[in-house]
Design a protein around this motif. Structure first.
Motif, mmCIF file in Angstrom:
data_model
loop_
_atom_site.group_PDB
_atom_site.id
_atom_site.type_symbol
_atom_site.label_atom_id
_atom_site.label_comp_id
_atom_site.label_asym_id
_atom_site.label_seq_id
_atom_site.Cartn_x
_atom_site.Cartn_y
_atom_site.Cartn_z
ATOM 1 N N UNK A 117 24.658 0.931 24.759
ATOM 2 C CA UNK A 117 23.407 1.464 25.274
ATOM 3 C C UNK A 117 22.748 2.502 24.394
ATOM 4 N N UNK A 118 23.358 2.846 23.260
ATOM 5 C CA UNK A 118 22.762 3.858 22.377
ATOM 6 C C UNK A 118 21.492 3.345 21.722
ATOM 7 N N UNK A 119 21.496 2.072 21.297
ATOM 8 C CA UNK A 119 20.332 1.509 20.616
ATOM 9 C C UNK A 119 20.224 0.018 20.909
ATOM 10 N N UNK A 120 19.040 -0.521 20.670
ATOM 11 C CA UNK A 120 18.776 -1.932 20.960
ATOM 12 C C UNK A 120 19.337 -2.817 19.851
ATOM 13 N N UNK A 121 19.269 -4.112 20.067
ATOM 14 C CA UNK A 121 19.853 -5.059 19.121
ATOM 15 C C UNK A 121 19.122 -5.048 17.780
ATOM 16 N N UNK A 122 17.827 -4.711 17.782
ATOM 17 C CA UNK A 122 17.086 -4.636 16.521
ATOM 18 C C UNK A 122 17.525 -3.411 15.726
ATOM 19 N N UNK A 155 0.798 -1.223 0.000
ATOM 20 C CA UNK A 155 0.000 0.000 0.000
ATOM 21 C C UNK A 155 0.825 1.265 0.000
ATOM 22 N N UNK A 156 0.303 2.299 -0.657
ATOM 23 C CA UNK A 156 0.972 3.593 -0.672
ATOM 24 C C UNK A 156 0.296 4.532 0.320
ATOM 25 N N UNK A 157 0.697 5.801 0.297
ATOM 26 C CA UNK A 157 0.161 6.769 1.260
ATOM 27 C C UNK A 157 -1.346 6.937 1.118
ATOM 28 N N UNK A 158 -1.868 6.659 -0.072
ATOM 29 C CA UNK A 158 -3.300 6.780 -0.299
ATOM 30 C C UNK A 158 -4.075 5.512 -0.021
ATOM 31 N N UNK A 159 -3.368 4.461 0.433
ATOM 32 C CA UNK A 159 -4.036 3.210 0.749
ATOM 33 C C UNK A 159 -4.257 2.307 -0.444
ATOM 34 N N UNK A 160 -3.639 2.631 -1.584
ATOM 35 C CA UNK A 160 -3.788 1.800 -2.776
ATOM 36 C C UNK A 160 -2.766 0.669 -2.751
ATOM 37 N N UNK A 161 -3.215 -0.535 -3.091
ATOM 38 C CA UNK A 161 -2.339 -1.689 -2.984
ATOM 39 C C UNK A 161 -1.803 -2.214 -4.292
ATOM 40 N N UNK A 162 -1.994 -1.479 -5.405
ATOM 41 C CA UNK A 162 -1.576 -2.011 -6.698
ATOM 42 C C UNK A 162 -0.089 -1.824 -6.966
ATOM 43 N N UNK A 163 0.612 -1.123 -6.088
ATOM 44 C CA UNK A 163 2.055 -0.946 -6.216
ATOM 45 C C UNK A 163 2.758 -1.616 -5.039
ATOM 46 N N UNK A 164 3.959 -2.090 -5.297
ATOM 47 C CA UNK A 164 4.771 -2.638 -4.214
ATOM 48 C C UNK A 164 5.557 -1.502 -3.570
ATOM 49 N N UNK A 165 5.364 -1.325 -2.284
ATOM 50 C CA UNK A 165 6.107 -0.329 -1.520
ATOM 51 C C UNK A 165 7.088 -1.089 -0.627
ATOM 52 N N UNK A 166 8.382 -1.095 -0.972
ATOM 53 C CA UNK A 166 9.347 -1.917 -0.221
ATOM 54 C C UNK A 166 9.380 -1.627 1.273
ATOM 55 N N UNK A 167 9.058 -0.386 1.673
ATOM 56 C CA UNK A 167 9.071 -0.092 3.105
ATOM 57 C C UNK A 167 8.016 -0.912 3.851
ATOM 58 N N UNK A 168 6.965 -1.342 3.145
ATOM 59 C CA UNK A 168 5.974 -2.213 3.771
ATOM 60 C C UNK A 168 6.560 -3.572 4.098
ATOM 61 N N UNK A 169 7.390 -4.090 3.191
ATOM 62 C CA UNK A 169 8.096 -5.351 3.456
ATOM 63 C C UNK A 169 9.091 -5.153 4.598
ATOM 64 N N UNK A 170 9.815 -4.033 4.553
ATOM 65 C CA UNK A 170 10.803 -3.741 5.591
ATOM 66 C C UNK A 170 10.144 -3.664 6.968
ATOM 67 N N UNK A 171 9.002 -2.995 7.036
ATOM 68 C CA UNK A 171 8.310 -2.867 8.313
ATOM 69 C C UNK A 171 7.891 -4.209 8.878
ATOM 70 N N UNK A 172 7.412 -5.098 8.004
ATOM 71 C CA UNK A 172 7.017 -6.433 8.456
ATOM 72 C C UNK A 172 8.221 -7.220 8.950
ATOM 73 N N UNK A 173 9.330 -7.126 8.218
ATOM 74 C CA UNK A 173 10.541 -7.827 8.643
ATOM 75 C C UNK A 173 10.990 -7.341 10.010
ATOM 76 N N UNK A 174 10.998 -6.040 10.203
ATOM 77 C CA UNK A 174 11.451 -5.501 11.483
ATOM 78 C C UNK A 174 10.519 -5.943 12.617
ATOM 79 N N UNK A 175 9.202 -5.895 12.383
ATOM 80 C CA UNK A 175 8.258 -6.241 13.446
ATOM 81 C C UNK A 175 8.458 -7.686 13.899
ATOM 82 N N UNK A 176 8.578 -8.606 12.950
ATOM 83 C CA UNK A 176 8.773 -10.008 13.320
ATOM 84 C C UNK A 176 10.170 -10.247 13.889
ATOM 85 N N UNK A 177 11.162 -9.479 13.451
ATOM 86 C CA UNK A 177 12.501 -9.553 14.033
ATOM 87 C C UNK A 177 12.429 -9.172 15.510
ATOM 88 N N UNK A 178 11.662 -8.129 15.827
ATOM 89 C CA UNK A 178 11.468 -7.726 17.223
ATOM 90 C C UNK A 178 10.810 -8.857 18.022
#
Length: 324
Positions: free
Chosen positions: A71-76, A17-40
């Motif tokens: 101590x600056x940032x977490x392992x993720x 999905x893009x900023x307008x909520x349309x899902x016909x384009x691949x937005x790589x940050x959406x994949x990145x966000x999912x990877x990070x969430x499950x990594x956490x």
């Protein structure tokens, strides 16, 4: 620094999905966000501490000015980056011909997640990244719209809000990843990682609190019955489906609310990857309560054999050998 590829196959469409909520384009940050969430989720499951970048306790630690100091940032954030500390890799989403994918990934489409190191990535980080991708493929889901719930109503099951998104399979993994639970656990407990923050509001998102049942799904059966709503504690009647059946703390947490996700997710298609998963919260709702609720809606449900808890899943993830 070696590039590493994971080849995946989409078993359902993947929604970014893009900023307008349309899902016909691949937005790589959406994949990145999912990877990070499950990594956490995985890091917390191994006993490590992971910040939530959407909250006020996100990294970096305001009391540690230099990014390379303990101590600056977490392992993720060490791998995925935060303010003052850049992500260690560039993610490319490619097709089978090594071309960048621009349109939405569809069911049965093969795609490659290519991780291009920008700085040295440790062996333990590759290990955790590999385990994260297998966790998503075997037990979870990737991208947006994964909160949609299936329907068994013939006139509604194909509507957008009843469709399944984000189910993938790992077809090929990089060779040479030495991944074992002891290595990963020692790394996430490292003394350099930031740990002194309050995570009470999101610590439930841990593999220690995760459960999964494969081969079964929750759905709406008709206007008066919904196995999904019954499990999360909402009124089963369609015209009252946003109301709680009983206004209890457990039901409020499981059902979520606006801007707060439900804690149960279910996928009907494809049948070979059918699954229901979710989370419990210590001192509020335990695994036994979830087993009981599932047993009320699924006939011949054998929790002892079907209900997998996070600790079991961690063991399975780190029993995997190289390759697929």
């Amino acid at each position: 620094m070696e590039v590493k590829d994971w080849q995946l196959k989409a078993l359902t469409p993947i929604w970014t999905g893009d900023a307008g909520g349309n899902g016909d384009r691949l937005i790589p940050t959406g994949i990145m966000g999912a990877l990070r969430w499950w990594f956490e989720v995985l890091v917390r499951g191994l006993g490590g501490r992971a910040c939530d970048p959407t909250t006020e306790v996100r990294c970096p630690d305001k009391n540690v000015q230099q990014a390379d100091k303990p101590g600056h940032h977490c392992v993720v954030c060490e791998l995925f980056g935060c303010t003052g500390w850049a992500r260690k890799f560039r993610l490319m989403v490619l097709d089978e011909h090594d071309q960048v994918i621009q349109n939405q990934i569809q069911a049965d489409q093969t795609f490659i997640l290519r991780f291009v190191p920008l700085r040295p990535i440790r062996e333990e980080e590759w290990c955790l990244l590999d385990a994260t991708l297998r966790l998503i493929a075997d037990y979870g889901a990737m991208g947006g719209k994964t909160v949609f719930k299936p329907s068994d109503e013939s006139n509604r099951q194909n509507q957008l809000h009843h469709q399944d998104f984000g189910i993938v399979a790992v077809d090929r993994r990089p060779e040479g990843i030495d991944c074992n639970q002891q290595l990963a656990s020692t790394f996430v407990h490292g003394s350099r990682n930031r740990r002194n923050f309050q995570d009470n509001s999101f610590s439930w998102a841990s593999l220690q609190h995760f459960w999964c049942v494969k081969g079964r799904y929750l759905a709406r059966q008709d206007s008066q019955r919904s196995s999904f709503n019954r499990v999360i504690g909402r009124d089963m009647r369609k015209n009252r489906s946003q109301q709680l059946f009983q206004n209890t703390n457990i039901n409020r947490w499981l059902a979520g609310r606006q801007q707060e996700s439900k804690k149960v997710f279910s996928f009907k298609h494809p049948e070979v990857a059918r699954r229901t998963f979710g989370f419990v919260k210590p001192r509020l709702v335990n695994f036994q309560e979830i087993e009981s609720r599932l047993g009320q809606v699924w006939s011949e449900f054998e929790a002892e054999h079907e209900f997998q808890q996070g600790e079991q899943i961690i063991e399975k993830l780190f029993q995997m050998k190289e390759g697929i």
